[in-house]
Scaffold this motif. Structure first.
Motif, PDB file in Angstrom:
ATOM      1  N   GLY A 267       4.959  38.813 -13.852  1.00 53.29           N
ATOM      2  CA  GLY A 267       4.983  39.818 -14.786  1.00 53.29           C
ATOM      3  C   GLY A 267       4.729  38.769 -16.290  1.00 53.29           C
ATOM      4  O   GLY A 267       5.087  39.344 -17.287  1.00 53.29           O
ATOM      5  N   LEU A 268       4.190  37.735 -16.194  1.00 51.62           N
ATOM      6  CA  LEU A 268       3.998  36.990 -17.027  1.00 51.62           C
ATOM      7  C   LEU A 268       2.962  37.307 -18.002  1.00 51.62           C
ATOM      8  O   LEU A 268       1.853  37.686 -17.516  1.00 51.62           O
ATOM      9  CB  LEU A 268       4.006  35.277 -16.906  1.00 51.62           C
ATOM     10  CG  LEU A 268       4.939  34.916 -15.789  1.00 51.62           C
ATOM     11  CD1 LEU A 268       4.444  33.418 -15.341  1.00 51.62           C
ATOM     12  CD2 LEU A 268       6.285  34.604 -16.587  1.00 51.62           C
ATOM     13  N   SER A 269       2.956  37.067 -19.486  1.00 56.57           N
ATOM     14  CA  SER A 269       1.983  37.331 -20.199  1.00 56.57           C
ATOM     15  C   SER A 269       0.976  36.117 -20.226  1.00 56.57           C
ATOM     16  O   SER A 269       1.417  35.163 -20.077  1.00 56.57           O
ATOM     17  CB  SER A 269       2.329  37.616 -21.726  1.00 56.57           C
ATOM     18  OG  SER A 269       2.639  36.543 -22.345  1.00 56.57           O
ATOM     19  N   ASN A 270      -0.159  36.495 -20.485  1.00 61.94           N
ATOM     20  CA  ASN A 270      -1.349  35.372 -20.552  1.00 61.94           C
ATOM     21  C   ASN A 270      -0.905  34.334 -21.407  1.00 61.94           C
ATOM     22  O   ASN A 270      -1.190  33.184 -21.206  1.00 61.94           O
ATOM     23  CB  ASN A 270      -2.802  35.772 -20.830  1.00 61.94           C
ATOM     24  CG  ASN A 270      -3.169  36.765 -19.276  1.00 61.94           C
ATOM     25  OD1 ASN A 270      -2.181  37.346 -18.609  1.00 61.94           O
ATOM     26  ND2 ASN A 270      -4.609  37.101 -19.358  1.00 61.94           N
ATOM     27  N   ASP A 271      -0.440  34.710 -22.504  1.00 55.88           N
ATOM     28  CA  ASP A 271      -0.219  33.638 -23.488  1.00 55.88           C
ATOM     29  C   ASP A 271       0.969  32.756 -23.349  1.00 55.88           C
ATOM     30  O   ASP A 271       1.083  31.501 -23.847  1.00 55.88           O
ATOM     31  CB  ASP A 271       0.082  34.338 -24.834  1.00 55.88           C
ATOM     32  CG  ASP A 271      -1.049  35.135 -25.535  1.00 55.88           C
ATOM     33  OD1 ASP A 271      -2.069  34.606 -25.240  1.00 55.88           O
ATOM     34  OD2 ASP A 271      -0.654  36.032 -26.428  1.00 55.88           O
ATOM     35  N   GLU A 272       1.879  32.985 -22.309  1.00 50.27           N
ATOM     36  CA  GLU A 272       2.928  32.081 -22.192  1.00 50.27           C
ATOM     37  C   GLU A 272       2.682  31.297 -20.921  1.00 50.27           C
ATOM     38  O   GLU A 272       3.666  30.268 -20.673  1.00 50.27           O
ATOM     39  CB  GLU A 272       4.219  32.774 -21.681  1.00 50.27           C
ATOM     40  CG  GLU A 272       4.152  33.753 -20.559  1.00 50.27           C
ATOM     41  CD  GLU A 272       5.489  34.551 -20.451  1.00 50.27           C
ATOM     42  OE1 GLU A 272       5.467  35.812 -20.565  1.00 50.27           O
ATOM     43  OE2 GLU A 272       6.632  33.956 -20.444  1.00 50.27           O
TER      44      GLU A 272
ATOM     45  N   TYR B 201     -11.251  28.807 -15.008  1.00 56.86           N
ATOM     46  CA  TYR B 201     -11.620  30.284 -14.525  1.00 56.86           C
ATOM     47  C   TYR B 201     -10.606  31.173 -14.785  1.00 56.86           C
ATOM     48  O   TYR B 201     -11.044  32.242 -14.615  1.00 56.86           O
ATOM     49  CB  TYR B 201     -11.827  30.162 -13.060  1.00 56.86           C
ATOM     50  CG  TYR B 201     -12.860  29.203 -12.363  1.00 56.86           C
ATOM     51  CD1 TYR B 201     -12.864  28.055 -11.979  1.00 56.86           C
ATOM     52  CD2 TYR B 201     -14.186  29.723 -12.865  1.00 56.86           C
ATOM     53  CE1 TYR B 201     -13.990  27.246 -11.502  1.00 56.86           C
ATOM     54  CE2 TYR B 201     -15.549  28.789 -12.557  1.00 56.86           C
ATOM     55  CZ  TYR B 201     -15.051  27.540 -11.893  1.00 56.86           C
ATOM     56  OH  TYR B 201     -16.222  26.964 -11.545  1.00 56.86           O
ATOM     57  N   MET B 202      -9.541  30.638 -15.407  1.00 54.99           N
ATOM     58  CA  MET B 202      -8.230  31.721 -15.465  1.00 54.99           C
ATOM     59  C   MET B 202      -8.036  32.028 -17.091  1.00 54.99           C
ATOM     60  O   MET B 202      -8.315  30.931 -17.848  1.00 54.99           O
ATOM     61  CB  MET B 202      -7.320  31.365 -14.733  1.00 54.99           C
ATOM     62  CG  MET B 202      -7.253  31.561 -13.216  1.00 54.99           C
ATOM     63  SD  MET B 202      -5.805  30.733 -12.454  1.00 54.99           S
ATOM     64  CE  MET B 202      -6.570  29.169 -12.174  1.00 54.99           C
ATOM     65  N   ASP B 203      -7.658  33.198 -17.545  1.00 52.17           N
ATOM     66  CA  ASP B 203      -7.528  33.617 -18.790  1.00 52.17           C
ATOM     67  C   ASP B 203      -6.223  32.968 -19.282  1.00 52.17           C
ATOM     68  O   ASP B 203      -5.064  33.812 -19.785  1.00 52.17           O
ATOM     69  CB  ASP B 203      -7.682  34.924 -18.971  1.00 52.17           C
ATOM     70  CG  ASP B 203      -7.697  35.502 -20.607  1.00 52.17           C
ATOM     71  OD1 ASP B 203      -7.592  34.591 -21.126  1.00 52.17           O
ATOM     72  OD2 ASP B 203      -7.468  36.648 -20.701  1.00 52.17           O
ATOM     73  N   PHE B 204      -5.796  31.661 -19.161  1.00 51.74           N
ATOM     74  CA  PHE B 204      -4.367  31.223 -19.637  1.00 51.74           C
ATOM     75  C   PHE B 204      -4.845  30.165 -20.622  1.00 51.74           C
ATOM     76  O   PHE B 204      -6.118  29.985 -21.075  1.00 51.74           O
ATOM     77  CB  PHE B 204      -3.763  30.705 -18.544  1.00 51.74           C
ATOM     78  CG  PHE B 204      -3.594  31.485 -17.486  1.00 51.74           C
ATOM     79  CD1 PHE B 204      -3.841  31.641 -16.179  1.00 51.74           C
ATOM     80  CD2 PHE B 204      -2.715  32.820 -17.783  1.00 51.74           C
ATOM     81  CE1 PHE B 204      -3.790  32.214 -15.196  1.00 51.74           C
ATOM     82  CE2 PHE B 204      -2.471  33.789 -16.675  1.00 51.74           C
ATOM     83  CZ  PHE B 204      -2.812  33.553 -15.310  1.00 51.74           C
ATOM     84  N   ASN B 205      -3.882  29.635 -21.511  1.00 50.93           N
ATOM     85  CA  ASN B 205      -4.097  28.259 -22.115  1.00 50.93           C
ATOM     86  C   ASN B 205      -4.333  26.949 -20.876  1.00 50.93           C
ATOM     87  O   ASN B 205      -3.447  26.850 -20.331  1.00 50.93           O
ATOM     88  CB  ASN B 205      -2.877  27.806 -22.685  1.00 50.93           C
ATOM     89  CG  ASN B 205      -2.529  29.121 -23.868  1.00 50.93           C
ATOM     90  OD1 ASN B 205      -2.724  29.321 -24.911  1.00 50.93           O
ATOM     91  ND2 ASN B 205      -1.447  29.898 -23.439  1.00 50.93           N
TER      92      ASN B 205
ATOM     93  N   GLY C 144      -1.716  33.014 -28.786  1.00 44.28           N
ATOM     94  CA  GLY C 144      -2.599  33.951 -28.359  1.00 44.28           C
ATOM     95  C   GLY C 144      -4.007  33.455 -28.436  1.00 44.28           C
ATOM     96  O   GLY C 144      -5.016  34.472 -28.101  1.00 44.28           O
ATOM     97  N   TYR C 145      -4.447  32.259 -28.483  1.00 45.34           N
ATOM     98  CA  TYR C 145      -5.709  31.924 -28.640  1.00 45.34           C
ATOM     99  C   TYR C 145      -6.404  31.486 -27.248  1.00 45.34           C
ATOM    100  O   TYR C 145      -7.379  30.933 -27.126  1.00 45.34           O
ATOM    101  CB  TYR C 145      -6.010  30.794 -29.517  1.00 45.34           C
ATOM    102  CG  TYR C 145      -5.752  31.246 -30.979  1.00 45.34           C
ATOM    103  CD1 TYR C 145      -4.541  31.259 -31.645  1.00 45.34           C
ATOM    104  CD2 TYR C 145      -6.822  31.721 -31.675  1.00 45.34           C
ATOM    105  CE1 TYR C 145      -4.528  31.736 -32.807  1.00 45.34           C
ATOM    106  CE2 TYR C 145      -6.930  32.085 -33.136  1.00 45.34           C
ATOM    107  CZ  TYR C 145      -5.717  32.201 -33.490  1.00 45.34           C
ATOM    108  OH  TYR C 145      -5.478  32.639 -34.911  1.00 45.34           O
ATOM    109  N   ARG C 146      -5.611  31.319 -26.199  1.00 41.81           N
ATOM    110  CA  ARG C 146      -6.060  31.092 -24.810  1.00 41.81           C
ATOM    111  C   ARG C 146      -7.227  30.504 -24.781  1.00 41.81           C
ATOM    112  O   ARG C 146      -8.386  31.173 -24.169  1.00 41.81           O
ATOM    113  CB  ARG C 146      -5.919  32.313 -23.901  1.00 41.81           C
ATOM    114  CG  ARG C 146      -4.542  32.651 -23.915  1.00 41.81           C
ATOM    115  CD  ARG C 146      -4.243  33.701 -22.645  1.00 41.81           C
ATOM    116  NE  ARG C 146      -5.398  34.808 -22.732  1.00 41.81           N
ATOM    117  CZ  ARG C 146      -4.905  36.028 -23.518  1.00 41.81           C
ATOM    118  NH1 ARG C 146      -3.807  36.140 -24.339  1.00 41.81           N
ATOM    119  NH2 ARG C 146      -5.758  36.812 -23.265  1.00 41.81           N
ATOM    120  N   TYR C 147      -7.467  29.414 -25.015  1.00 44.83           N
ATOM    121  CA  TYR C 147      -9.030  28.662 -24.656  1.00 44.83           C
ATOM    122  C   TYR C 147      -8.821  27.510 -23.949  1.00 44.83           C
ATOM    123  O   TYR C 147      -7.783  27.234 -23.498  1.00 44.83           O
ATOM    124  CB  TYR C 147      -9.629  28.436 -26.224  1.00 44.83           C
ATOM    125  CG  TYR C 147      -8.723  27.343 -26.794  1.00 44.83           C
ATOM    126  CD1 TYR C 147      -7.870  27.862 -27.566  1.00 44.83           C
ATOM    127  CD2 TYR C 147      -9.166  26.035 -26.935  1.00 44.83           C
ATOM    128  CE1 TYR C 147      -6.853  26.814 -28.373  1.00 44.83           C
ATOM    129  CE2 TYR C 147      -8.496  24.949 -27.312  1.00 44.83           C
ATOM    130  CZ  TYR C 147      -7.315  25.323 -28.192  1.00 44.83           C
ATOM    131  OH  TYR C 147      -6.593  24.479 -28.810  1.00 44.83           O
TER     132      TYR C 147
END
Lengths: 85, 302, 371
Positions: free
Chosen positions: B64-69, B85-89, C220-223
């Motif tokens: 359940g992690l948010s993509n931002d973390e 390929y993945m929507d993370f940092n 929040g900028y995930r790049y």
């Protein structure tokens, strides 16, 4: 919205459903599939077969038990299995 | 159903294709992919890297992690191409240096889940020094080593995990170097969670990666995979499905392994799958850093 | 703050703190270790983190990681370590991640003389890492300037999203001078500012001027960041229509702002026939030689280069036009002299070189002035 009028429902009779075999619906996405053959090779119930271009096609949809082997092992996420009740 | 081979959509949504949302909501694996990145991936047809990526996504979904973390840090090689390929940092660094970059990132952002994705050569040859020191420090980084026993990107040279005697483009007479037991290496260096499975047993990988991310400290998941394009071809191991089948045949669960007699354990050549080590006593490195700053700011002893 | 007798290396540490550095990763190496020791004591006091990594490669990697995480970050080393840092330094240039690298030069090559000063890494600072890339290198000539230029290094690295090298050496690094450091609050410090919202953010935009803002991870900028050639979103590309605009922007982002980056100190006598171009420790000897020469009636000018790279072409060329001879003293066998010769013509340049670890003496420069 008019307030809901309550309708007396006939009591539903609980009948034990026959233990139905889980079923799945397999969707293959051609653009992402590279034809590696893993899904066809390891599908336990022979749902899939290779077409002439070595791409998998669903040939026995009724055999799919929704075990998810194919979509958890597809290296390109080109296959999705959805449970159907 | 056979004739409905649907035209897979391009991830950057355009009307004639099927928009992602309506078709994919049923599959957890697809939720975390990047919307503006072209698919399919660059990996060879049948490569285990894509399977590990799916497993990683499911593990993150289950947590359940948010993509931002989430931050993914990778080195150079086939495995290094996964984060994009993945929507993370996502940080694609230099060959062997993922853990060193990740150390700086984790210290700057101890609240983030930092996950390093490396190949066997990437992590253990050029990256070996950073591997043992990150484990020694027990810094909160989850490291996933995709072990296909070869340098795939550069065309099939032997790596620190290529078995003795096997062929590689730089071992035409058979490899004479013994392999690194990377899990034992990580345990000896100080890692506080170590598990191993294969890309055949992907649901085990899901479980171990999830536990590794949840673990507060340096965790290692060895994902045994295969490279049929270089290593498999050079050693005549056959196609991807055949090498996948070998993973099933040549591996044994830790529970089964422990039931073997000492003699048979000694002679065992199968891959032992399971959680190999957990240590809940050691404190995670960035927590020690914070204590140190609190001590320093409180005028503590220099 | 009060006047104190401070070591050059220590002043660099205070400069970093004043500039807002909150992460240092380094590895012990003479003659730079005092910077690490000082910051291991002072950084925690301001909520920062010091870490001694397993080698200089890891140190350079860690400061880039921390910078991507949103912290101002620095490392410090000397020749042997600086050589190990080159690949990751190139990564910082390619990915445009701000960071500061202090190179307290020592006599090389190889182990050389660890406690002896040198200016032998000048060309390495420019071309040490492979491939064409922009770089800034600045050189202090005193303990106070070591403090000031460390702050300048951080400001330039943030302003131009580039690694900046503070090129000093054992002499200025290890010597002590009385300094009266300013209150940190009074100093001008450049901070990172991101204006666009996450879904509009283009991390490597070619349409936002020379330097697009850098958003930190986890905000929040995930790049994506990669050392591969990349498009404006950071995704790997082979397309020339995406590579060339990047090359154009990144390799000119410093050239378009030389007025802010190039720092020199001029001491010009109108009718001078000879001039000295010097930097770092050699500028100290040159200043002394200049004073003596003038007292003996020589008409001489001096240009002190604080910015080494990008090379101060305009200032050096202008100086060359006004004199017959340009003296370039260096603690190496002639490195920056090549750039001076390129700008003023080889025949005009008189090289005064020494690469045995001792300083170029004022007398050596005076002899060259008397020529």
């Amino acid at each position: 919205m008019a307030d809901a009028i309550s309708v007396i429902q006939p009591p539903t009779v609980e009948i034990a459903p026959r233990q139905k075999k889980p079923r799945g619906e397999v969707i293959v996405f051609g653009n992402w599939c590279k034809g590696c053959g893993l899904c066809v090779e390891f599908c336990p119930t022979g749902v899939l077969a290779l077409d002439e271009a070595d791409h998998p096609v669903v040939v026995k949809p009724e055999n799919c038990t929704g075990c998810h082997w194919c979509d958890t092992h597809c290296p390109d996420m080109a296959i999705v299995v959805r449970r159907i009740e | 159903m056979a004739e409905h081979i649907l035209d897979a959509h391009e991830l950057d949504v355009d009307e004639i294709r099927i928009p992602r949302e309506n078709w994919f909501e049923s599959s957890e694996t697809l939720q975390k992919l990047r919307k503006n990145k072209k698919f399919p991936t660059i990996w060879c047809a049948g490569c285990g890297n894509g399977i590990v990526m799916g497993s990683l996504i499911r593990a993150i979904e289950h947590l359940g992690l948010s993509n931002d973390e989430v931050a993914l840090v990778s080195g150079i090689g086939c495995a290094g191409r996964m984060p994009v390929y993945m929507d993370f940092n996502t940080l694609h660094t230099n060959h062997g240096r993922a853990l060193a970059f990740a150390t700086g990132l984790k210290i700057a952002r101890p609240d983030m889940k930092v996950i390093a994705i490396m190949g066997d050569g990437d992590a253990l040859a050029i990256g070996g020094n950073h591997f043992i020191h990150a484990a020694r420090r027990n810094i909160g980084i989850t490291s996933i080593v995709i072990n296909n026993a070869i340098y795939g990107m550069t065309g099939g040279q032997y790596s620190p995990t290529t078995p003795i005697g096997k062929q590689a483009t730089t071992a035409p007479y058979g490899n004479i170097e013994p392999s690194f037991p990377l899990c034992e290496l990580a345990i000896a260096a100080g890692a506080t969670y170590v598990a191993r499975s294969t890309v055949y047993h992907v649901l085990e990988l899901d479980k171990y990666i999830e536990a590794a991310i949840r673990k507060d400290g340096f965790s290692l998941v060895e994902a045994v995979s295969y490279c049929h394009t270089t290593y498999g071809r050079l050693n005549k191991f056959g196609t991807a499905p055949e090498m996948m089948r070998d993973l099933k045949k040549n591996s044994i669960s830790k529970a089964a392994y422990e039931k073997l007699s000492a003699k048979r354990q000694a002679g065992n050549s199968k891959i032992v799958r399971g959680v190999l080590h957990v240590n809940d006593e050691r404190e995670e490195f960035t927590k020690l850093c914070r204590k140190l700053t609190e001590q320093a700011q409180g005028g503590g002893r220099q | 703050m009060a006047v104190s007798l401070m070591q050059g290396n220590e002043a660099i540490g205070w400069g970093a703190l004043a500039a807002g550095c909150r992460f240092f990763a380094g590895y012990p190496i003479t003659p730079s270790t005092e910077i690490a020791e000082m910051l291991s004591r002072e950084l925690p006091k301001v909520g920062g983190t010091f870490i001694q990594m397993e080698d200089e490669i890891a140190s350079m990697a860690a400061i880039i990681g921390a910078s991507v995480g949103g912290l101002k970050a620095m490392t410090a080393t000397s020749g042997p370590g600086f050589s190990l840092m080159q690949e990751n330094l190139g990564y910082a240039a390619m990915t445009e991640v701000p960071c500061v690298i202090v190179n307290v030069q020592r006599l090389g090559p190889s182990t050389g003389r660890a406690t002896a000063g040198s200016q032998g890494d000048v060309m390495q600072a420019r071309w040490g890492t492979h491939g064409d890339h922009p770089i800034i290198a600045i050189s202090p000539t005193s303990v106070r300037q070591s403090f000031d230029l460390t702050i300048k290094a951080f400001n330039l690295s943030e302003q131009y999203r580039t690694p900046v090298i503070l090129l000093t050496e054992a002499i200025i690094g290890h010597m002590r001078e009385p300094v009266d450091l300013p209150e940190f609050e009074t100093l001008e410090v450049v901070e990172r500012v991101v204006t666009s919202s996450p879904d509009e953010y283009v991390p490597f935009s070619n349409e936002m001027g020379d330097v697009p803002p850098l958003a930190g991870f986890g905000q929040g900028y995930r790049y994506h960041i990669t050392g591969l050639f990349h498009d404006q979103m950071g995704f790997p590309t082979q397309r020339l229509d995406e590579i060339n605009p990047w090359l154009e922007r990144v390799n000119n982002k410093l050239n378009n702002h030389l007025d802010e980056i190039v720092m020199v100190e001029e001491d010009i006598q109108e009718d001078a026939t000879v001039a000295i171009v010097a930097y770092g420790a050699s500028a100290r000897s040159a200043r002394h030689a200049l004073k003596v020469a003038r007292s003996q009636g020589h008409r001489a000018s001096m240009l002190t280069l604080l910015t080494i790279w990008p090379f101060p072409e305009v200032q050096v060329e202008k100086l060359g036009e006004r004199v017959e001879r340009v003296i370039v003293p260096e603690m190496n066998l002639g490195q920056l002299a090549l750039e001076v010769e390129r700008m003023v013509g080889r025949r005009k340049v008189v090289r005064v070189n020494r690469a045995d670890g001792e300083m170029v003496t004022p007398q050596m420069i005076l002899d060259a002035i008397e020529g």
